[in-house]
Design a protein around this motif. Structure first.
Motif, mmCIF file in Angstrom:
data_model
loop_
_atom_site.group_PDB
_atom_site.id
_atom_site.type_symbol
_atom_site.label_atom_id
_atom_site.label_comp_id
_atom_site.label_asym_id
_atom_site.label_seq_id
_atom_site.Cartn_x
_atom_site.Cartn_y
_atom_site.Cartn_z
ATOM 1 N N VAL A 146 0.855 -1.190 0.000
ATOM 2 C CA VAL A 146 0.000 0.000 0.000
ATOM 3 C C VAL A 146 0.893 1.243 0.000
ATOM 4 O O VAL A 146 1.918 1.287 0.681
ATOM 5 C CB VAL A 146 -0.986 0.003 1.199
ATOM 6 C CG1 VAL A 146 -0.255 0.037 2.530
ATOM 7 C CG2 VAL A 146 -1.956 1.174 1.115
ATOM 8 N N ILE A 147 0.504 2.209 -0.824
ATOM 9 C CA ILE A 147 1.231 3.467 -0.929
ATOM 10 C C ILE A 147 0.406 4.560 -0.245
ATOM 11 O O ILE A 147 -0.772 4.730 -0.586
ATOM 12 C CB ILE A 147 1.425 3.886 -2.415
ATOM 13 C CG1 ILE A 147 1.959 2.734 -3.267
ATOM 14 C CG2 ILE A 147 2.288 5.145 -2.516
ATOM 15 C CD1 ILE A 147 3.335 2.267 -2.929
ATOM 16 N N VAL A 148 1.007 5.269 0.690
ATOM 17 C CA VAL A 148 0.306 6.388 1.316
ATOM 18 C C VAL A 148 0.831 7.680 0.688
ATOM 19 O O VAL A 148 1.990 8.058 0.880
ATOM 20 C CB VAL A 148 0.500 6.398 2.844
ATOM 21 C CG1 VAL A 148 -0.271 7.565 3.465
ATOM 22 C CG2 VAL A 148 0.045 5.074 3.441
ATOM 23 N N LEU A 149 -0.017 8.304 -0.104
ATOM 24 C CA LEU A 149 0.317 9.569 -0.774
ATOM 25 C C LEU A 149 0.001 10.677 0.218
ATOM 26 O O LEU A 149 -1.162 11.041 0.409
ATOM 27 C CB LEU A 149 -0.511 9.709 -2.050
ATOM 28 C CG LEU A 149 -0.292 8.603 -3.087
ATOM 29 C CD1 LEU A 149 -1.507 8.447 -3.989
ATOM 30 C CD2 LEU A 149 0.961 8.874 -3.907
ATOM 31 N N ALA A 150 1.037 11.176 0.858
ATOM 32 C CA ALA A 150 0.819 12.032 2.029
ATOM 33 C C ALA A 150 1.361 13.433 1.792
ATOM 34 O O ALA A 150 2.512 13.593 1.378
ATOM 35 C CB ALA A 150 1.512 11.408 3.245
ATOM 36 N N SER A 151 0.527 14.424 2.059
ATOM 37 C CA SER A 151 1.018 15.810 2.029
ATOM 38 C C SER A 151 -0.033 16.728 2.635
ATOM 39 O O SER A 151 -1.222 16.403 2.635
ATOM 40 C CB SER A 151 1.347 16.266 0.605
ATOM 41 O OG SER A 151 0.242 16.880 -0.008
ATOM 42 N N PRO A 152 0.400 17.875 3.133
ATOM 43 C CA PRO A 152 -0.590 18.893 3.482
ATOM 44 C C PRO A 152 -1.303 19.343 2.207
ATOM 45 O O PRO A 152 -0.712 19.291 1.120
ATOM 46 C CB PRO A 152 0.257 20.039 4.047
ATOM 47 C CG PRO A 152 1.591 19.439 4.361
ATOM 48 C CD PRO A 152 1.781 18.312 3.401
ATOM 49 N N LEU A 153 -2.550 19.761 2.307
ATOM 50 C CA LEU A 153 -3.198 20.390 1.159
ATOM 51 C C LEU A 153 -2.566 21.761 0.936
ATOM 52 O O LEU A 153 -2.287 22.481 1.893
ATOM 53 C CB LEU A 153 -4.704 20.541 1.394
ATOM 54 C CG LEU A 153 -5.508 19.242 1.499
ATOM 55 C CD1 LEU A 153 -6.996 19.559 1.716
ATOM 56 C CD2 LEU A 153 -5.343 18.371 0.259
#
Lengths: 218, 183
Positions: free
Chosen positions: B80-87
């Motif tokens: 699983v890939i968690v595409l993480a960032s603040p908006l």
């Protein structure tokens, strides 16, 4: 009207986005008082000019190819820089141009929704989002095959140059069908494979390696 | 389960998001999952130039000399890939988007229309699931969250996989870990 036309294609001046932008600008220039400047934000010197000019234009046309279902990272990072700059009270009208390789209009719907919301977030009026699929390879097609699409972009440019607005029905017509029949899609798959991908792979002496999986576990 | 956390926080001056991801990694590790975190802002990842070299000249390999190989190996190692960032401006960061653009070597140029809509065939037999993790901006509204989910859902579809979760850092890291691991 002073229009700043920004080409957000990483391919720069030779890109399909620039090709379509130039058609739009031909129509825009029909109104005598109109002035347009085109900059390629993939070029660092142009990007700096674009940042300096963005908030001081009457209108900004931002065009880009669909990359993994949205704007290229290049364009998003540019917009993030734009948003940090001081904003004058009088803000430019925004027009967006999104083109994709896949033919169906459905691919560009979510990013168009984002762009309309973005304009509102920046305190700008969004005059519209020009969307068009099936654009990859357009510059290698004979002129008679692309006459219709070029004319549509020119007409939209002319309308915008004259009125500062875009007609929603014309934008829908430009976007084309949301989906195609299975027969038409099979034709697209076959045609693109035989007439484009395989030809290019063979010309690059890479056909035998076309299915390579270099990062697979061994 | 092996999780790849792609940290697309481009603002090191705001430590909240990085701290949240570190906490998430600890929770996942404590639950027995493998975790690999890529801090994208520290990597040399150039913009995808749209040259199609990774399809037509050196199949599967980007022509640009940067750390795309590390990114692709990590992607293919994960379940699983968690595409993480603040908006940022109502969508995931440009840094995260730049990294996502660099994933196209996992696809073949050939088009698959068997689902009734065009997408590219996969180069690899494995397609990790995708999850999105975001941190709200002060002016984030539900429409921004819906658009973010919609765009990444499209990306998942075209990467021959599925978006299993689109989550905000307003919930606990334990809840995020549960959603990712159980999807």
């Amino acid at each position: 009207m002073r229009l700043l036309a920004l080409n957000g294609s990483p391919r720069g001046p030779k890109s399909n986005t620039r090709f379509l932008t130039d058609e739009f600008l031909r129509g825009f220039a029909v109104t005598p008082a109109n002035q347009a400047e085109t900059l390629d934000i993939a070029r660092p010197s142009d990007r700096e000019k674009a940042l300096a000019a963005f908030w001081h234009s009457d209108a900004v046309l931002l065009g880009f190819p669909l990359y993994t279902d949205a704007m290229p990272g290049l364009v998003k990072e540019f917009l993030e820089q734009v948003a940090t700059l001081p904003r004058p009270d009088r803000r430019p009208t925004l027009v967006f141009l999104v083109q994709s390789g896949f033919p169906e209009a459905t691919h560009t719907v979510p990013v168009a929704r984002y762009l309309e919301r973005l304009a509102s977030r920046l305190g700008c009026v969004c005059a519209g989002v020009l969307r068009r699929g099936g654009i990859e390879g357009i510059q290698s097609q004979p002129a008679w095959m692309t006459r219709g699409i070029r004319e549509r972009f020119r007409q939209l440019g002319e309308t915008f140059g004259r009125t500062g607005r875009l007609d929603e029905q014309a934008l829908r017509q430009l976007a084309g069908r949301e989906r195609y029949s299975r027969f038409a899609l099979r034709l697209v798959c076959w045609w693109s494979r035989v007439m484009y991908w395989d030809r290019e792979l063979k010309a690059n002496h890479a056909y035998d390696k076309r299915l390579d999986a270099p990062y697979a576990h061994t | 389960m092996n999780a790849l956390l792609m940290n697309g926080n481009s603002n090191p001056a705001d430590p909240r998001f990085d701290a949240y991801l570190q906490s998430l990694a600890q929770v996942l590790t404590a639950q027995g999952h493998g975790v690999n975190t890529l801090e994208l802002r520290s990597m040399d990842l150039r913009q995808c130039s749209g040259c199609f070299g990774c399809w037509l000249k050196t199949p599967g390999v980007c022509a640009t000399q940067d750390q795309h190989g590390q990114l692709l190996r990590a992607y293919l190692d994960a379940d699983v890939i968690v595409l993480a960032s603040p908006l940022v401006l109502g969508f995931s960061s440009g840094l995260l988007k730049r990294a996502a653009d660099k994933l196209i070597p996992i696809l073949l140029p050939y088009i698959d229309a068997s689902s009734g809509e065009c997408r590219h065939f996969l180069r690899y037999s494995k397609a990790p699931r995708l999850a999105v993790l975001y941190q709200d901006e002060p002016d984030t509204v539900d429409e921004d969250r819906a658009i973010t989910r919609e765009i990444w859902s499209r990306m998942a579809r075209n990467a021959n996989t599925s978006l299993v979760a689109c989550l905000s850092t307003t919930i606990t890291t334990t809840e995020v870990a549960h959603a990712i691991a159980c999807a």
